[in-house]
Design an enzyme around this catalytic site. Structure first.
Site, short mmCIF file in Angstrom:
data_model
loop_
_atom_site.label_atom_id
_atom_site.label_comp_id
_atom_site.label_asym_id
_atom_site.label_seq_id
_atom_site.Cartn_x
_atom_site.Cartn_y
_atom_site.Cartn_z
N GLY A 13 5.24 28.54 -81.28
CA GLY A 13 4.72 29.38 -80.20
C GLY A 13 4.14 28.63 -79.02
N SER A 14 4.00 27.30 -79.14
CA SER A 14 3.57 26.51 -77.98
C SER A 14 4.75 26.05 -77.14
CB SER A 14 2.78 25.27 -78.46
OG SER A 14 1.57 25.65 -79.07
N GLY A 15 5.96 26.28 -77.64
CA GLY A 15 7.16 25.83 -76.96
C GLY A 15 7.65 26.80 -75.91
N PHE A 16 8.80 26.48 -75.35
CA PHE A 16 9.39 27.22 -74.23
C PHE A 16 9.65 28.69 -74.58
CE2 PHE A 16 13.55 27.50 -71.57
CZ PHE A 16 12.89 28.20 -70.57
N GLY A 18 9.05 30.23 -77.55
CA GLY A 18 7.96 30.80 -78.33
C GLY A 18 6.84 31.33 -77.46
N TYR A 140 22.76 18.42 -83.44
CA TYR A 140 21.86 19.52 -83.09
C TYR A 140 22.48 20.87 -83.46
CZ TYR A 140 19.34 22.95 -80.28
OH TYR A 140 18.64 24.05 -79.87
N LYS A 144 21.48 23.60 -86.42
CA LYS A 144 21.14 24.99 -86.10
C LYS A 144 22.03 25.95 -86.88
CE LYS A 144 18.54 26.36 -83.41
NZ LYS A 144 17.11 26.71 -83.54
N PRO A 167 21.08 32.42 -78.34
CA PRO A 167 21.06 32.32 -76.87
C PRO A 167 21.94 31.18 -76.38
CG PRO A 167 19.12 31.30 -77.80
CD PRO A 167 19.87 31.90 -78.97
N ILE A 170 19.39 28.29 -72.12
CA ILE A 170 18.16 28.99 -71.73
C ILE A 170 17.54 28.32 -70.51
CG2 ILE A 170 15.98 29.92 -72.58
CD1 ILE A 170 17.02 29.18 -75.42
#
Length: 432
Positions: A13-16, A18, A140, A144, A167, A170
């Site tokens: 939640g501190s990320g882009f 989130g 990567y 995912k 997505p 982004i």
């Protein structure tokens, strides 16, 4: 009796992505906490921890009383050591699932990537039925895909319901990956360089639209999925959705039943009805004229009858999430660079230079030479075949499933999204 409101934990939640989800939840008055390795904001309860440590995740879930998890945590693309992707995106995701089941969490929404189906070749209007590629494009996207598969396989296990969102590219305020690299090219005066012929349509996703899709998915993640035999839903499948027009704007086509009246000697008897029909508010969510689906369509009668699970449900499903407005790759780049140009000095605008085009074949050869030279001197190659393939490939996806099942409609268009991203970047870095 009203349904019980969820309590949310945003992992990463501190990320882009989130952070935008947290802000959306706060805006609608929900209870939300953050689990991350770093704390950047102080407006919600925060739990410091690593998602590869099951006990740390479990403690956060129990202390916060979480009933719904948004799992957005992932290392950014471009790490030198590929093992970090598997540790976080695969092992970490497995840990989150195990902790969620142990804590009795009801919902898990996983932020996947459209890249899980990309193998370096063109992706043209692809829908969710496409399998993972036999040869992954890179570590990567492979990690995912493996994390996504774990999430989907866990759906229904001990009452846990799961969904994955994919997505594509982004962008938006808070982006610390795409925007800095574009600014670097702008500063170096490289905005005129173009690799390939710029005929490849490419998907982008405004981060606010993606956060909106996450909340829709969580709200619709219910135990009882809709049936393929639900007549009202099946009828809607044979009505066309309106084109996505959030950037271009909606332009109504005049017809005999809905048109401007214009000058006349005597008004037609139903003049008010004709004019009212033309000026009525546009509802992009409402299916329009009838359509005939081909047998290859994911919502055709044949496809629905052969589907292993109902594509009309949310639990256990994946959804592509984009702006629904694919554009030519370099056109988007130039939109960002033009937004970076000062509002004055018209003759000095860097982004307005005539492009110098490097053919794809030449770029691939130079990429190979760059990789070989980097290996010899022991440094990371900046110009690679990966970047050339990514730049020149057609990559756009079909979001009809998200629009019909989740009710997703992009809220912010490409032009407005770029404007907001550049304004945030300038403010963040003290640029005029």
């Amino acid at each position: 009796m009203a349904a019980q409101k969820d309590v949310y934990l945003v992992i990463g939640g501190s990320g882009f992505v989130g952070r935008h989800i947290v802000e959306r939840l706060l805006a609608r008055g929900d209870v939300v906490s953050v689990f991350d390795v770093v704390q950047r904001h102080h407006d919600v309860p925060f739990y410091l921890g690593n998602i590869t440590d099951e006990q740390q995740v479990l403690n956060a879930l129990r202390k916060s009383g979480t009933t719904c998890i948004f799992h957005t945590a992932s290392p950014v693309h471009g790490k030198k050591d590929p093992s970090i992707y598997y540790k976080v995106n695969v092992d970490g995701t497995r840990t989150v699932i195990n902790a969620a089941i142990a804590a009795g969490v009801r919902k898990l929404v996983y932020t996947s990537s459209a890249g899980v189906v990309f193998d370096g070749y063109d992706v043209v209007n692809l829908d969710e039925r496409a399998p993972y590629p036999e040869k992954p494009f890179d570590a990567y996207n492979d990690s995912k895909a493996k994390g996504e598969a774990l999430v989907l396989e866990s759906n229904g296990k001990d009452g846990l319901l799961t969904v994955a969102l994919r997505p594509a590219s982004i962008f938006g305020p808070g982006d610390r990956q795409m925007m800095p690299s574009l600014y670097q090219a702008y500063q170096r005066g490289q905005t005129y360089i173009q690799i390939g012929d710029n005929t490849n349509l490419f998907d982008y996703t405004y981060v606010g639209n993606l956060a909106h899709a996450h909340l829709l998915a969580a709200d619709k993640l219910v135990p009882t999925p809709p049936s393929n035999t639900d007549k009202s839903k099946l009828d809607d499948l044979h009505r066309a959705l309106s084109p996505v027009s959030v950037t271009t704007g909606y332009h109504r086509v005049p017809t005999c039943n809905a048109r401007p009246l214009g000058p006349y000697v005597s008004p037609p008897p139903n003049a008010s009805v004709i004019e009212a029909a033309f000026t009525a508010p546009h509802d992009s969510h409402a299916p329009k004229h009838p359509i005939v689906r081909s047998r290859f369509d994911q919502f055709s009668d044949d496809a629905l009858s052969l589907a292993p699970t109902s594509p009309l449900r949310v639990a256990g499903e994946v959804f592509f999430i984009t702006n629904g407005e694919p554009v030519y790759f370099w056109d988007f780049m130039r939109l960002v660079w033009l937004a970076l140009d000062p509002p004055t000095e018209e003759g000095k605008k860097r982004a307005a230079r005539e492009p110098w085009v490097m053919p794809r074949s030449l770029a691939m050869g130079l990429g190979l030479l760059s990789e070989c030279w980097a290996a010899i001197i022991g440094k990371e190659a900046l110009f690679t075949r990966y970047r050339v393939s990514y730049t020149c490939a057609r990559r756009y996806h079909n979001i009809e499933k998200a629009r019909r099942v989740l009710g997703y409609e992009p809220e912010v268009g490409l032009q407005e999204g770029v404007k907001q991203m550049v304004e945030w970047f300038k403010a963040e870095n003290g640029l005029s």
